[in-house]
Motif scaffolding. Structure first.
Motif, PDB file in Angstrom:
ATOM      1  N   ASP A  70     -36.533   8.410 -36.322  1.00  0.00           N
ATOM      2  CA  ASP A  70     -37.933   7.411 -36.569  1.00  0.00           C
ATOM      3  C   ASP A  70     -38.607   8.601 -37.101  1.00  0.00           C
ATOM      4  O   ASP A  70     -39.310   9.532 -36.291  1.00  0.00           O
ATOM      5  N   PRO A  71     -38.825   8.967 -38.436  1.00  0.00           N
ATOM      6  CA  PRO A  71     -40.059  10.238 -39.209  1.00  0.00           C
ATOM      7  C   PRO A  71     -40.859   9.563 -39.289  1.00  0.00           C
ATOM      8  O   PRO A  71     -42.370  10.174 -39.817  1.00  0.00           O
ATOM      9  N   PHE A  72     -41.480   8.033 -38.625  1.00  0.00           N
ATOM     10  CA  PHE A  72     -42.802   7.517 -39.329  1.00  0.00           C
ATOM     11  C   PHE A  72     -43.799   7.515 -38.077  1.00  0.00           C
ATOM     12  O   PHE A  72     -44.310   7.225 -38.291  1.00  0.00           O
ATOM     13  N   THR A  73     -43.135   7.869 -36.843  1.00  0.00           N
ATOM     14  CA  THR A  73     -44.159   7.929 -35.546  1.00  0.00           C
ATOM     15  C   THR A  73     -44.691   9.363 -35.029  1.00  0.00           C
ATOM     16  O   THR A  73     -43.139  10.389 -35.864  1.00  0.00           O
ATOM     17  N   GLN A  74     -45.246   9.205 -34.700  1.00  0.00           N
ATOM     18  CA  GLN A  74     -45.577  10.700 -34.178  1.00  0.00           C
ATOM     19  C   GLN A  74     -45.436  11.499 -32.477  1.00  0.00           C
ATOM     20  O   GLN A  74     -45.579  10.133 -31.529  1.00  0.00           O
ATOM     21  N   PRO A  75     -44.405  11.861 -31.884  1.00  0.00           N
ATOM     22  CA  PRO A  75     -43.679  13.314 -32.339  1.00  0.00           C
ATOM     23  C   PRO A  75     -42.671  12.422 -33.013  1.00  0.00           C
ATOM     24  O   PRO A  75     -42.135  13.704 -34.189  1.00  0.00           O
ATOM     25  N   GLY A  76     -42.188  11.495 -33.344  1.00  0.00           N
ATOM     26  CA  GLY A  76     -40.846  11.352 -33.299  1.00  0.00           C
ATOM     27  C   GLY A  76     -39.599  11.714 -33.565  1.00  0.00           C
ATOM     28  O   GLY A  76     -39.535  13.057 -32.929  1.00  0.00           O
ATOM     29  N   GLY A  77     -38.495  11.659 -34.781  1.00  0.00           N
ATOM     30  CA  GLY A  77     -37.227  12.605 -34.584  1.00  0.00           C
ATOM     31  C   GLY A  77     -36.239  11.938 -33.731  1.00  0.00           C
ATOM     32  O   GLY A  77     -36.142  10.427 -33.990  1.00  0.00           O
ATOM     33  N   TRP A  78     -35.426  12.232 -33.025  1.00  0.00           N
ATOM     34  CA  TRP A  78     -34.011  11.380 -32.499  1.00  0.00           C
ATOM     35  C   TRP A  78     -34.634  11.330 -31.214  1.00  0.00           C
ATOM     36  O   TRP A  78     -34.564  11.659 -30.342  1.00  0.00           O
ATOM     37  N   THR A  79     -33.054   9.737 -31.154  1.00  0.00           N
ATOM     38  CA  THR A  79     -33.208   9.735 -29.614  1.00  0.00           C
ATOM     39  C   THR A  79     -31.874   8.554 -29.342  1.00  0.00           C
ATOM     40  O   THR A  79     -32.073   8.310 -30.496  1.00  0.00           O
ATOM     41  N   ILE A  80     -31.979   9.356 -28.249  1.00  0.00           N
ATOM     42  CA  ILE A  80     -30.406   9.013 -27.957  1.00  0.00           C
ATOM     43  C   ILE A  80     -30.086   8.213 -26.509  1.00  0.00           C
ATOM     44  O   ILE A  80     -30.887   8.403 -25.879  1.00  0.00           O
ATOM     45  N   SER A  81     -29.932   6.781 -26.723  1.00  0.00           N
ATOM     46  CA  SER A  81     -30.339   6.399 -25.363  1.00  0.00           C
ATOM     47  C   SER A  81     -28.897   5.555 -24.645  1.00  0.00           C
ATOM     48  O   SER A  81     -28.372   4.450 -25.623  1.00  0.00           O
ATOM     49  N   GLY A  82     -28.696   5.263 -23.378  1.00  0.00           N
ATOM     50  CA  GLY A  82     -27.490   4.534 -22.996  1.00  0.00           C
ATOM     51  C   GLY A  82     -28.420   3.790 -21.926  1.00  0.00           C
ATOM     52  O   GLY A  82     -28.506   3.905 -21.248  1.00  0.00           O
ATOM     53  N   LYS A  83     -27.177   2.392 -22.398  1.00  0.00           N
ATOM     54  CA  LYS A  83     -27.263   1.485 -21.452  1.00  0.00           C
ATOM     55  C   LYS A  83     -26.470   1.449 -19.474  1.00  0.00           C
ATOM     56  O   LYS A  83     -25.710   2.602 -19.799  1.00  0.00           O
ATOM     57  N   GLN A  84     -27.662   1.319 -18.738  1.00  0.00           N
ATOM     58  CA  GLN A  84     -26.604   1.053 -17.953  1.00  0.00           C
ATOM     59  C   GLN A  84     -25.245   0.529 -17.817  1.00  0.00           C
ATOM     60  O   GLN A  84     -24.910  -0.774 -17.898  1.00  0.00           O
ATOM     61  N   THR A  85     -24.203   1.633 -17.175  1.00  0.00           N
ATOM     62  CA  THR A  85     -23.491   0.786 -17.322  1.00  0.00           C
ATOM     63  C   THR A  85     -22.591   0.936 -15.315  1.00  0.00           C
ATOM     64  O   THR A  85     -23.154   0.710 -14.619  1.00  0.00           O
ATOM     65  N   ALA A  86     -21.406  -0.334 -15.135  1.00  0.00           N
ATOM     66  CA  ALA A  86     -20.920  -0.054 -13.724  1.00  0.00           C
ATOM     67  C   ALA A  86     -20.473   2.014 -13.503  1.00  0.00           C
ATOM     68  O   ALA A  86     -20.707   1.308 -12.224  1.00  0.00           O
ATOM     69  N   ASP A  87     -20.742   2.400 -14.337  1.00  0.00           N
ATOM     70  CA  ASP A  87     -20.083   3.817 -13.474  1.00  0.00           C
ATOM     71  C   ASP A  87     -21.322   4.545 -14.180  1.00  0.00           C
ATOM     72  O   ASP A  87     -21.279   6.305 -13.214  1.00  0.00           O
ATOM     73  N   GLN A  88     -22.551   4.166 -14.783  1.00  0.00           N
ATOM     74  CA  GLN A  88     -23.553   5.610 -15.423  1.00  0.00           C
ATOM     75  C   GLN A  88     -24.925   4.772 -15.161  1.00  0.00           C
ATOM     76  O   GLN A  88     -24.631   3.887 -15.658  1.00  0.00           O
ATOM     77  N   GLU A  89     -25.810   5.504 -14.704  1.00  0.00           N
ATOM     78  CA  GLU A  89     -27.242   4.530 -14.778  1.00  0.00           C
ATOM     79  C   GLU A  89     -27.863   4.701 -16.622  1.00  0.00           C
ATOM     80  O   GLU A  89     -27.020   5.280 -17.234  1.00  0.00           O
ATOM     81  N   ALA A  90     -28.611   4.318 -16.908  1.00  0.00           N
ATOM     82  CA  ALA A  90     -29.116   4.532 -18.319  1.00  0.00           C
ATOM     83  C   ALA A  90     -29.697   5.927 -17.936  1.00  0.00           C
ATOM     84  O   ALA A  90     -30.643   6.392 -16.967  1.00  0.00           O
ATOM     85  N   TRP A  91     -29.274   6.527 -19.060  1.00  0.00           N
ATOM     86  CA  TRP A  91     -30.308   7.496 -19.641  1.00  0.00           C
ATOM     87  C   TRP A  91     -30.804   7.648 -20.987  1.00  0.00           C
ATOM     88  O   TRP A  91     -30.923   7.070 -21.769  1.00  0.00           O
ATOM     89  N   HIS A  92     -31.216   8.517 -21.143  1.00  0.00           N
ATOM     90  CA  HIS A  92     -32.217   8.876 -22.691  1.00  0.00           C
ATOM     91  C   HIS A  92     -32.297  10.079 -23.308  1.00  0.00           C
ATOM     92  O   HIS A  92     -32.639  11.151 -22.081  1.00  0.00           O
ATOM     93  N   ALA A  93     -31.877  10.490 -24.082  1.00  0.00           N
ATOM     94  CA  ALA A  93     -32.102  11.829 -24.374  1.00  0.00           C
ATOM     95  C   ALA A  93     -33.190  12.121 -26.099  1.00  0.00           C
ATOM     96  O   ALA A  93     -33.100  11.112 -27.132  1.00  0.00           O
TER      97      ALA A  93
END
Length: 268
Positions: A70-93
Protein backbone atom coordinates in the motif's frame (compact mmCIF):
# COMPACT_ATOMS: atom_id res chain seq x y z
CA UNK A 1 32.04 5.53 -7.91
CA UNK A 2 30.44 4.69 -11.26
CA UNK A 3 31.91 2.39 -13.85
CA UNK A 4 30.68 1.65 -17.36
CA UNK A 5 30.22 -1.83 -18.73
CA UNK A 6 28.67 -3.33 -21.84
CA UNK A 7 26.44 -6.10 -20.54
CA UNK A 8 27.24 -9.17 -22.65
CA UNK A 9 24.28 -11.40 -23.46
CA UNK A 10 21.59 -12.28 -25.91
CA UNK A 11 19.12 -10.08 -27.77
CA UNK A 12 17.84 -9.38 -31.24
CA UNK A 13 20.04 -7.30 -33.49
CA UNK A 14 19.09 -3.67 -33.62
CA UNK A 15 17.62 -3.50 -30.15
CA UNK A 16 18.30 -0.28 -28.30
CA UNK A 17 20.25 -0.92 -25.10
CA UNK A 18 18.96 0.76 -21.95
CA UNK A 19 21.10 2.17 -19.18
CA UNK A 20 20.79 0.47 -15.81
CA UNK A 21 22.91 0.43 -12.69
CA UNK A 22 24.12 -2.33 -10.45
CA UNK A 23 23.76 -0.92 -6.94
CA UNK A 24 25.51 -2.01 -3.77
CA UNK A 25 25.02 -2.44 -0.92
CA UNK A 26 21.56 -3.73 -1.72
CA UNK A 27 20.03 -2.43 1.51
CA UNK A 28 20.42 1.13 0.15
CA UNK A 29 19.28 0.41 -3.41
CA UNK A 30 15.70 1.70 -3.04
CA UNK A 31 12.41 -0.13 -3.39
CA UNK A 32 12.68 -1.43 -6.96
CA UNK A 33 10.02 -2.96 -9.22
CA UNK A 34 7.06 -4.46 -7.32
CA UNK A 35 6.65 -7.07 -10.04
CA UNK A 36 9.76 -8.82 -8.77
CA UNK A 37 7.53 -10.00 -5.91
CA UNK A 38 4.04 -9.92 -7.39
CA UNK A 39 4.74 -11.81 -10.63
CA UNK A 40 6.37 -14.59 -8.63
CA UNK A 41 3.24 -14.82 -6.50
CA UNK A 42 1.03 -14.85 -9.59
CA UNK A 43 3.12 -17.59 -11.22
CA UNK A 44 2.87 -19.60 -7.99
CA UNK A 45 -0.92 -19.69 -8.15
CA UNK A 46 -1.71 -16.84 -5.76
CA UNK A 47 -4.92 -14.89 -6.37
CA UNK A 48 -4.63 -11.22 -7.27
CA UNK A 49 -7.23 -9.43 -5.14
CA UNK A 50 -6.03 -5.93 -6.03
CA UNK A 51 -8.53 -3.31 -7.09
CA UNK A 52 -7.83 -0.84 -9.87
CA UNK A 53 -6.04 2.18 -8.48
CA UNK A 54 -5.84 0.65 -5.02
CA UNK A 55 -3.31 -1.27 -2.93
CA UNK A 56 -1.75 -4.50 -4.21
CA UNK A 57 -3.26 -7.58 -2.52
CA UNK A 58 -2.46 -11.28 -3.12
CA UNK A 59 -3.92 -14.28 -1.30
CA UNK A 60 -2.34 -17.73 -1.13
CA UNK A 61 -4.33 -20.56 -2.77
CA UNK A 62 -5.47 -21.84 0.65
CA UNK A 63 -6.16 -18.26 1.83
CA UNK A 64 -3.88 -18.71 4.85
CA UNK A 65 -1.44 -15.93 3.89
CA UNK A 66 -2.06 -12.47 2.45
CA UNK A 67 0.60 -10.18 0.98
CA UNK A 68 -0.12 -6.56 0.25
CA UNK A 69 1.60 -3.36 -0.78
CA UNK A 70 0.00 0.00 0.00
CA UNK A 71 1.73 3.19 -1.19
CA UNK A 72 -1.23 5.39 -0.28
CA UNK A 73 -1.02 5.32 3.52
CA UNK A 74 1.63 6.34 6.03
CA UNK A 75 4.05 4.77 6.56
CA UNK A 76 2.77 2.35 3.90
CA UNK A 77 4.71 -0.47 2.29
CA UNK A 78 4.49 -4.25 2.41
CA UNK A 79 2.42 -6.33 4.80
CA UNK A 80 2.72 -10.12 5.00
CA UNK A 81 0.16 -11.80 7.27
CA UNK A 82 -0.50 -15.43 8.13
CA UNK A 83 -3.74 -16.70 9.65
CA UNK A 84 -3.78 -19.00 12.64
CA UNK A 85 -3.65 -22.68 11.73
CA UNK A 86 -3.48 -25.94 13.66
CA UNK A 87 0.33 -25.74 13.69
CA UNK A 88 0.99 -21.99 13.64
CA UNK A 89 -0.22 -18.91 15.48
CA UNK A 90 -1.27 -15.88 13.47
CA UNK A 91 1.72 -13.75 12.47
CA UNK A 92 2.50 -10.47 10.75
CA UNK A 93 5.48 -8.79 9.08
CA UNK A 94 5.77 -5.27 7.71
CA UNK A 95 8.35 -3.83 5.31
CA UNK A 96 8.69 -0.12 4.59
CA UNK A 97 8.10 1.24 1.10
CA UNK A 98 11.81 1.62 0.34
CA UNK A 99 12.71 -1.90 1.42
CA UNK A 100 14.37 -3.37 -1.70
CA UNK A 101 12.08 -5.87 -3.42
CA UNK A 102 14.92 -8.39 -3.50
CA UNK A 103 14.93 -8.36 0.32
CA UNK A 104 11.12 -8.53 0.55
CA UNK A 105 11.26 -11.49 -1.84
CA UNK A 106 13.59 -13.23 0.60
CA UNK A 107 10.57 -13.49 2.91
CA UNK A 108 7.87 -14.14 0.33
CA UNK A 109 9.86 -16.70 -1.69
CA UNK A 110 10.52 -18.64 1.53
CA UNK A 111 6.77 -19.26 1.84
CA UNK A 112 7.12 -21.71 -1.05
CA UNK A 113 10.24 -23.54 0.10
CA UNK A 114 10.38 -26.72 2.16
CA UNK A 115 11.53 -26.08 5.71
CA UNK A 116 14.89 -27.55 6.59
CA UNK A 117 15.13 -30.23 9.25
CA UNK A 118 17.36 -28.21 11.60
CA UNK A 119 16.19 -25.20 13.60
CA UNK A 120 16.51 -21.86 11.78
CA UNK A 121 19.37 -19.58 12.82
CA UNK A 122 18.77 -16.07 11.52
CA UNK A 123 22.14 -14.79 12.80
CA UNK A 124 24.19 -17.26 10.77
CA UNK A 125 23.76 -15.61 7.33
CA UNK A 126 24.69 -12.24 8.83
CA UNK A 127 27.81 -13.55 10.54
CA UNK A 128 28.90 -15.31 7.34
CA UNK A 129 28.86 -11.94 5.56
CA UNK A 130 30.89 -10.15 8.21
CA UNK A 131 28.12 -8.49 10.17
CA UNK A 132 29.21 -7.61 13.71
CA UNK A 133 27.05 -8.45 16.71
CA UNK A 134 26.80 -6.60 20.00
CA UNK A 135 24.88 -7.02 23.23
CA UNK A 136 23.26 -4.02 24.86
CA UNK A 137 19.67 -3.23 25.60
CA UNK A 138 18.99 -5.32 22.49
CA UNK A 139 21.03 -7.97 20.69
CA UNK A 140 22.09 -6.24 17.48
CA UNK A 141 23.87 -7.19 14.27
CA UNK A 142 25.29 -4.44 12.04
CA UNK A 143 26.35 -4.55 8.42
CA UNK A 144 30.04 -3.99 7.59
CA UNK A 145 29.23 -0.46 6.38
CA UNK A 146 27.25 0.25 9.56
CA UNK A 147 24.18 1.39 7.60
CA UNK A 148 21.91 -1.63 8.20
CA UNK A 149 20.98 -3.45 11.38
CA UNK A 150 18.96 -6.36 12.75
CA UNK A 151 17.81 -6.30 16.38
CA UNK A 152 16.31 -8.86 18.73
CA UNK A 153 14.69 -8.33 22.10
CA UNK A 154 12.85 -10.86 24.24
CA UNK A 155 10.53 -9.20 26.74
CA UNK A 156 9.20 -12.49 28.08
CA UNK A 157 8.50 -16.13 27.16
CA UNK A 158 7.23 -16.25 23.60
CA UNK A 159 7.81 -12.51 23.17
CA UNK A 160 10.81 -12.45 20.82
CA UNK A 161 10.70 -9.21 18.83
CA UNK A 162 12.69 -8.86 15.61
CA UNK A 163 13.14 -5.68 13.64
CA UNK A 164 15.61 -4.35 11.11
CA UNK A 165 16.33 -1.25 9.10
CA UNK A 166 18.76 0.77 7.03
CA UNK A 167 19.82 4.38 6.91
CA UNK A 168 21.98 6.62 4.75
CA UNK A 169 23.31 10.14 5.23
CA UNK A 170 19.77 11.50 4.90
CA UNK A 171 18.32 9.38 7.71
CA UNK A 172 16.26 6.19 8.06
CA UNK A 173 15.46 4.65 4.67
CA UNK A 174 13.32 1.64 5.62
CA UNK A 175 12.31 -0.58 8.50
CA UNK A 176 11.09 -4.17 8.78
CA UNK A 177 9.26 -5.62 11.79
CA UNK A 178 8.16 -9.17 12.64
CA UNK A 179 5.63 -10.18 15.29
CA UNK A 180 6.91 -12.69 17.88
CA UNK A 181 4.85 -15.44 16.22
CA UNK A 182 6.45 -15.07 12.78
CA UNK A 183 7.88 -18.46 11.65
CA UNK A 184 11.62 -18.35 12.22
CA UNK A 185 12.49 -19.78 8.82
CA UNK A 186 10.98 -16.62 7.30
CA UNK A 187 13.09 -14.41 9.55
CA UNK A 188 16.19 -16.37 8.53
CA UNK A 189 15.24 -16.04 4.86
CA UNK A 190 14.99 -12.28 5.38
CA UNK A 191 18.43 -12.07 6.99
CA UNK A 192 19.89 -14.15 4.14
CA UNK A 193 18.46 -11.82 1.50
CA UNK A 194 19.45 -8.72 3.49
CA UNK A 195 23.08 -9.74 3.86
CA UNK A 196 23.53 -11.05 0.31
CA UNK A 197 26.58 -9.17 -1.07
CA UNK A 198 25.35 -9.35 -4.68
CA UNK A 199 24.35 -5.95 -6.11
CA UNK A 200 20.83 -5.37 -7.42
CA UNK A 201 19.83 -3.68 -10.66
CA UNK A 202 17.96 -0.39 -10.94
CA UNK A 203 17.04 1.53 -14.11
CA UNK A 204 18.21 5.03 -14.90
CA UNK A 205 16.30 7.50 -12.75
CA UNK A 206 15.57 4.97 -9.99
CA UNK A 207 18.95 5.04 -8.25
CA UNK A 208 18.77 6.67 -4.80
CA UNK A 209 20.66 9.90 -4.24
CA UNK A 210 23.25 8.82 -1.70
CA UNK A 211 27.00 8.92 -1.28
CA UNK A 212 26.78 5.61 0.62
CA UNK A 213 26.12 3.49 -2.47
CA UNK A 214 28.39 2.21 -5.23
CA UNK A 215 27.04 1.93 -8.75
CA UNK A 216 28.20 0.23 -11.93
CA UNK A 217 26.62 1.43 -15.18
CA UNK A 218 25.53 -1.37 -17.51
CA UNK A 219 23.86 -1.38 -20.93
CA UNK A 220 21.01 -3.88 -20.98
CA UNK A 221 18.88 -4.99 -23.91
CA UNK A 222 15.10 -5.20 -23.38
CA UNK A 223 15.23 -8.87 -24.37
CA UNK A 224 17.75 -9.51 -21.60
CA UNK A 225 15.51 -7.94 -18.98
CA UNK A 226 12.56 -9.93 -20.28
CA UNK A 227 14.54 -13.17 -20.21
CA UNK A 228 15.73 -12.61 -16.63
CA UNK A 229 12.21 -11.80 -15.49
CA UNK A 230 10.83 -14.83 -17.33
CA UNK A 231 13.44 -17.12 -15.73
CA UNK A 232 12.18 -16.16 -12.27
CA UNK A 233 8.56 -16.71 -13.31
CA UNK A 234 9.40 -20.06 -14.91
CA UNK A 235 11.14 -21.18 -11.71
CA UNK A 236 8.02 -20.29 -9.72
CA UNK A 237 5.77 -22.23 -12.07
CA UNK A 238 8.06 -25.26 -12.01
CA UNK A 239 8.19 -25.28 -8.21
CA UNK A 240 4.41 -24.95 -8.02
CA UNK A 241 3.93 -27.85 -10.44
CA UNK A 242 6.34 -30.01 -8.41
CA UNK A 243 4.50 -29.27 -5.15
CA UNK A 244 1.11 -29.96 -6.67
CA UNK A 245 2.35 -33.13 -8.34
CA UNK A 246 3.81 -34.41 -5.07
CA UNK A 247 0.62 -33.61 -3.19
CA UNK A 248 -1.47 -35.44 -5.80
CA UNK A 249 0.79 -38.50 -5.83
CA UNK A 250 0.83 -38.65 -2.03
CA UNK A 251 -2.95 -38.84 -1.89
CA UNK A 252 -2.82 -41.73 -4.35
CA UNK A 253 -0.25 -43.77 -2.41
CA UNK A 254 -1.74 -47.26 -1.92
CA UNK A 255 -2.09 -48.71 1.59
CA UNK A 256 1.11 -50.35 2.81
CA UNK A 257 3.33 -48.44 0.40
CA UNK A 258 6.59 -47.08 1.74
CA UNK A 259 6.09 -43.43 2.85
CA UNK A 260 8.10 -40.63 1.33
CA UNK A 261 11.23 -39.62 3.25
CA UNK A 262 12.08 -35.92 3.04
CA UNK A 263 15.46 -34.28 3.37
CA UNK A 264 15.46 -34.94 7.07
CA UNK A 265 15.26 -38.66 6.43
CA UNK A 266 12.06 -38.98 8.45
CA UNK A 267 9.11 -40.65 6.81
CA UNK A 268 6.20 -38.38 5.95
Amino acid sequence: MRQNKQWAGWGAAGQQAQQHYLVEPRHLAGGGDLRYVTEYLRASGWKDKSKAGGPVVFDSPDKSVRIGYDPFTQPGGWTISGKQTADQEAWHATCGRQTPVEIVAGITDALFKERKAHAPNMWEPLQQQGWETERGQHFTARSPDGDAFVRFHQSGPGQAHWWAGARNEHGRVWEVMFTPTTPMHLVQAFSTALSDPQPVMRPLGRVPSSQRIRTTSVSVLPSQLSAWQQARITAARAATWARNSFATNRTRTPPGARPYAGRSGRAR
